[in-house]
Design a protein around this motif. Structure first.
Motif, PDB file in Angstrom:
ATOM      1  N   ARG A  96      50.344  70.983  93.276  1.00 49.74           N
ATOM      2  CA  ARG A  96      49.278  70.149  92.727  1.00 49.74           C
ATOM      3  C   ARG A  96      49.361  70.179  91.206  1.00 49.74           C
ATOM      4  O   ARG A  96      49.687  71.219  90.618  1.00 49.74           O
ATOM      5  N   ASP A 146      31.217  81.427  96.018  1.00 48.29           N
ATOM      6  CA  ASP A 146      32.112  80.344  96.407  1.00 48.29           C
ATOM      7  C   ASP A 146      33.372  81.012  96.961  1.00 48.29           C
ATOM      8  O   ASP A 146      34.208  81.519  96.215  1.00 48.29           O
ATOM      9  N   ASN A 159      32.545  70.712 104.075  1.00 45.41           N
ATOM     10  CA  ASN A 159      33.388  71.370 103.060  1.00 45.41           C
ATOM     11  C   ASN A 159      32.505  72.233 102.154  1.00 45.41           C
ATOM     12  O   ASN A 159      31.278  72.240 102.302  1.00 45.41           O
ATOM     13  N   THR A 160      33.126  72.914 101.216  1.00 45.44           N
ATOM     14  CA  THR A 160      32.375  73.810 100.320  1.00 45.44           C
ATOM     15  C   THR A 160      31.381  73.033  99.451  1.00 45.44           C
ATOM     16  O   THR A 160      30.268  73.496  99.195  1.00 45.44           O
ATOM     17  N   ASN A 161      31.785  71.855  98.996  1.00 45.27           N
ATOM     18  CA  ASN A 161      30.867  71.038  98.184  1.00 45.27           C
ATOM     19  C   ASN A 161      29.556  70.774  98.926  1.00 45.27           C
ATOM     20  O   ASN A 161      28.476  70.881  98.352  1.00 45.27           O
ATOM     21  N   SER A 207      35.532  76.504 103.133  1.00 49.91           N
ATOM     22  CA  SER A 207      36.019  75.286 103.793  1.00 49.91           C
ATOM     23  C   SER A 207      36.952  75.653 104.936  1.00 49.91           C
ATOM     24  O   SER A 207      37.942  76.357 104.718  1.00 49.91           O
ATOM     25  N   CYS A 257      40.034  70.298  89.699  1.00 43.72           N
ATOM     26  CA  CYS A 257      38.564  70.296  89.798  1.00 43.72           C
ATOM     27  C   CYS A 257      37.976  71.503  89.073  1.00 43.72           C
ATOM     28  O   CYS A 257      36.949  72.062  89.518  1.00 43.72           O
ATOM     29  N   HIS A 289      38.952  73.573 106.400  1.00 41.58           N
ATOM     30  CA  HIS A 289      40.229  72.846 106.289  1.00 41.58           C
ATOM     31  C   HIS A 289      41.238  73.575 105.415  1.00 41.58           C
ATOM     32  O   HIS A 289      42.404  73.223 105.385  1.00 41.58           O
ATOM     33  N   LYS A 290      40.799  74.589 104.668  1.00 40.82           N
ATOM     34  CA  LYS A 290      41.749  75.385 103.883  1.00 40.82           C
ATOM     35  C   LYS A 290      42.247  76.585 104.690  1.00 40.82           C
ATOM     36  O   LYS A 290      42.974  77.429 104.184  1.00 40.82           O
ATOM     37  N   ASN A 297      40.545  79.121  92.007  1.00 42.53           N
ATOM     38  CA  ASN A 297      41.587  78.222  92.535  1.00 42.53           C
ATOM     39  C   ASN A 297      42.617  77.851  91.472  1.00 42.53           C
ATOM     40  O   ASN A 297      43.541  77.107  91.745  1.00 42.53           O
ATOM     41  N   GLN A 305      38.420  79.997  98.319  1.00 38.66           N
ATOM     42  CA  GLN A 305      39.791  80.508  98.201  1.00 38.66           C
ATOM     43  C   GLN A 305      39.911  81.969  98.629  1.00 38.66           C
ATOM     44  O   GLN A 305      40.942  82.595  98.393  1.00 38.66           O
ATOM     45  N   ARG A 338      50.288  73.737  89.864  1.00 39.11           N
ATOM     46  CA  ARG A 338      49.864  74.905  90.642  1.00 39.11           C
ATOM     47  C   ARG A 338      50.636  74.993  91.955  1.00 39.11           C
ATOM     48  O   ARG A 338      50.793  74.012  92.674  1.00 39.11           O
TER      49      ARG A 338
HETATM   50  N1  C6P Z   1      39.697  73.216  95.756  1.00 42.18           N
HETATM   51  C1  C6P Z   1      41.953  72.661  95.113  1.00 42.18           C
HETATM   52  O1  C6P Z   1      42.972  71.990  95.169  1.00 42.18           O
HETATM   53  P1  C6P Z   1      36.040  71.309  99.280  1.00 42.18           P
HETATM   54  O2  C6P Z   1      36.862  70.235  98.656  1.00 42.18           O
HETATM   55  O3  C6P Z   1      34.577  70.994  99.208  1.00 42.18           O
HETATM   56  O4  C6P Z   1      36.498  71.687 100.631  1.00 42.18           O
HETATM   57  O5  C6P Z   1      36.284  72.618  98.408  1.00 42.18           O
HETATM   58  C2  C6P Z   1      35.784  72.683  97.114  1.00 42.18           C
HETATM   59  C3  C6P Z   1      36.201  73.929  96.425  1.00 42.18           C
HETATM   60  C4  C6P Z   1      35.249  74.817  95.994  1.00 42.18           C
HETATM   61  N2  C6P Z   1      35.585  75.969  95.402  1.00 42.18           N
HETATM   62  C5  C6P Z   1      36.856  76.307  95.184  1.00 42.18           C
HETATM   63  C6  C6P Z   1      37.170  77.615  94.538  1.00 42.18           C
HETATM   64  C7  C6P Z   1      37.875  75.439  95.584  1.00 42.18           C
HETATM   65  O6  C6P Z   1      39.143  75.780  95.356  1.00 42.18           O
HETATM   66  C8  C6P Z   1      37.546  74.224  96.208  1.00 42.18           C
HETATM   67  C9  C6P Z   1      38.615  73.245  96.583  1.00 42.18           C
HETATM   68  C10 C6P Z   1      40.829  72.351  96.055  1.00 42.18           C
HETATM   69  O7  C6P Z   1      41.817  73.593  94.310  1.00 42.18           O
HETATM   70  C11 C6P Z   1      40.485  70.904  96.094  1.00 42.18           C
HETATM   71  S1  C6P Z   1      39.735  70.337  94.610  1.00 42.18           S
END
Ligand code: C6P
Length: 407
Positions: free
Chosen positions: A359, A198, A92-94, A221, A364, A223-224, A173, A201, A379
């Motif tokens: 949501r 980043d 994932n992005t993290n 990510s 986050c 998965h998005k 986001n 989105q 959102r």
């Molecule tokens: N935002 C949201 O509901 P991960 O979870 O690691 O795949 O993505 C992290 C992440 C990083 N940067 C941005 C701009 C994001 O939007 C997200 C993920 C989700 O907004 C889950 S917190």
């Protein structure tokens, strides 16, 4: 031709009923739904090809290795990188951000150096850099304007000859703001700093070209963007990635191991310790095929139209406050809002009664919510399978919720 009806048929979950109502999925910024083609790839892989990669000389292992390498190349091509030597597949992005932290920043930033990020970041683009503050690296924040855009003049005030990294979200986001990352990148490079984007989105929703942006690092990510959970990617310019040290050590990331030293594997494998997420990443490639067939320009246009319509209809609701720019040229398909003094969790719960998934919370992005003097927001976020009719239904539900809470 973009045909939303045809697209919807590919997403089995959209037939689900929630509390007896048709599911309206408006939480795409958290994770997207998956088309049957992606689900089928997972099934096919486990039924026909499953074996560990880069370890066997038998047919199944060679097949899975080839499929895995093809997935790497597909991800690279999707963002116009120079092949898989500029990509690390991650969960994932993290995780991507943590690779930049431990494999680049850890070795390249020292006491007194500076990182500039922004007030609209997801925690993924804040918390990793806080670790460096403990070593004396300074973390600075670009503020936002009242309309939810970045206060660009802050960069001129904050950049110094000690700036080493500018880390910025491409599309917020929460606010939906599309940031001028090319311009920010130029400022970074004029000061010998690196640009980290980043793109969690943006890559799923619009054409993104790492060469055009001229970024050094870019994270997103899978998965998005229709791929299974546990998928994502980090792009790093080859000349930087070649000089980064893997921080996860063990098997598969090595070429040779002796009792007291080891030699790293070639790129990108040196950043993958142990057995990777083989099947999901192969299905990530199927998700990319699916999006490319539609065309990323069409994806963006569809979401832009939906967002424009939703913004118009939402602004007709009394006491509804929208955060972020209202101009759809400057924003993506996420709309964070509050409705009177209804707590966002209560509102999302009422919307769920209508079968609508939104949501609520700080998404986050707690520093941003603090900056907006908000504890939380609700959102709605759109993707390729959402329709104008769903937005009408969502607006109806919001009006009914306002009545329930006597606004
Ligand atoms: N935002 C949201 O509901 P991960 O979870 O690691 O795949 O993505 C992290 C992440 C990083 N940067 C941005 C701009 C994001 O939007 C997200 C993920 C989700 O907004 C889950 S917190």
């Amino acid at each position: 031709m973009f045909d939303v009806k045809k697209i919807r048929k590919d997403f089995p979950i959209l037939n689900r009923k929630i509390h007896g109502k048709k599911l309206v999925y408006l939480d795409n910024a958290a994770t997207s739904q998956k088309p049957k083609q992606v689900i089928q790839t997972l099934k096919d892989f486990y039924e026909k090809h499953n074996a560990n990669i880069h370890r066997g000389v038998y047919v199944l292992s060679e097949e899975s290795s080839q499929m895995y390498e093809d997935a790497y190349e597909k991800v690279a091509k999707f963002i116009n990188a120079d092949g898989m030597e500029e990509i690390v597949l991650v969960r994932n992005t993290n995780e991507a951000m943590n690779i930049v932290l431990y494999s680049w920043a850890w070795d390249n930033l020292k006491k007194g150096d500076e990182i500039i990020t922004t007030m609209m970041e997801h925690h993924a683009n804040i918390v990793p850099w806080q670790l460096l503050e403990k070593r004396g690296v300074k973390l600075k924040y670009v503020d936002i304007n009242d309309n939810g855009t970045l206060r660009m003049e802050d960069y001129n005030k904050l950049i110094t000859r000690k700036t080493r990294l500018i880390a910025v979200v491409h599309v917020s986001n929460v606010l939906g703001t599309i940031n001028p990352i090319k311009k920010i990148g130029k400022m970074a490079h004029d000061h010998d700093a690196k640009l980290l984007v980043d793109a969690a989105q943006s890559v799923p929703h619009m054409p993104v070209d790492v060469k055009e942006i001229n970024c050094d690092f870019l994270a997103f990510s899978g998965h998005k963007m229709l791929a299974p959970t546990g998928t994502g990617a980090l792009f790093v310019k080859k000349e930087i990635l070649e000089n980064m040290q893997p921080f996860m050590r063990g098997s598969a990331m090595i070429k040779e191991v002796y009792l007291h030293e080891a030699k790293w594997n070639d790129l990108p494998w040196r950043f993958e310790a142990g057995t990777p997420n083989i099947a999901d990443n192969i299905a990530f490639a199927t998700a990319i095929d699916y999006l490319q067939k539609i065309g990323m320009r069409n994806v963006r246009d569809h979401e832009k139209q939906l967002t424009k319509y939703a913004l118009k209809r939402m602004s007709e609701i009394k006491q509804l406050k929208i955060y972020g720019p209202l101009d759809t040229d400057k924003r993506g398909g996420v709309i964070a809002f509050t409705l009177g003094d209804i707590h966002p969790h209560d509102l999302s719960t009422v919307l769920d009664d209508f079968g609508i998934a939104t949501r609520s919370g700080h998404h986050c992005a707690m520093p941003l919510h603090n900056r907006l003097k908000l504890a939380a927001s609700t959102r709605a976020s759109f993707y390729i399978y959402n329709t104008k009719e769903e937005i009408d239904y969502f607006i109806d539900a919001l009006n009914k919720a306002a009545k329930v809470f006597r606004l």
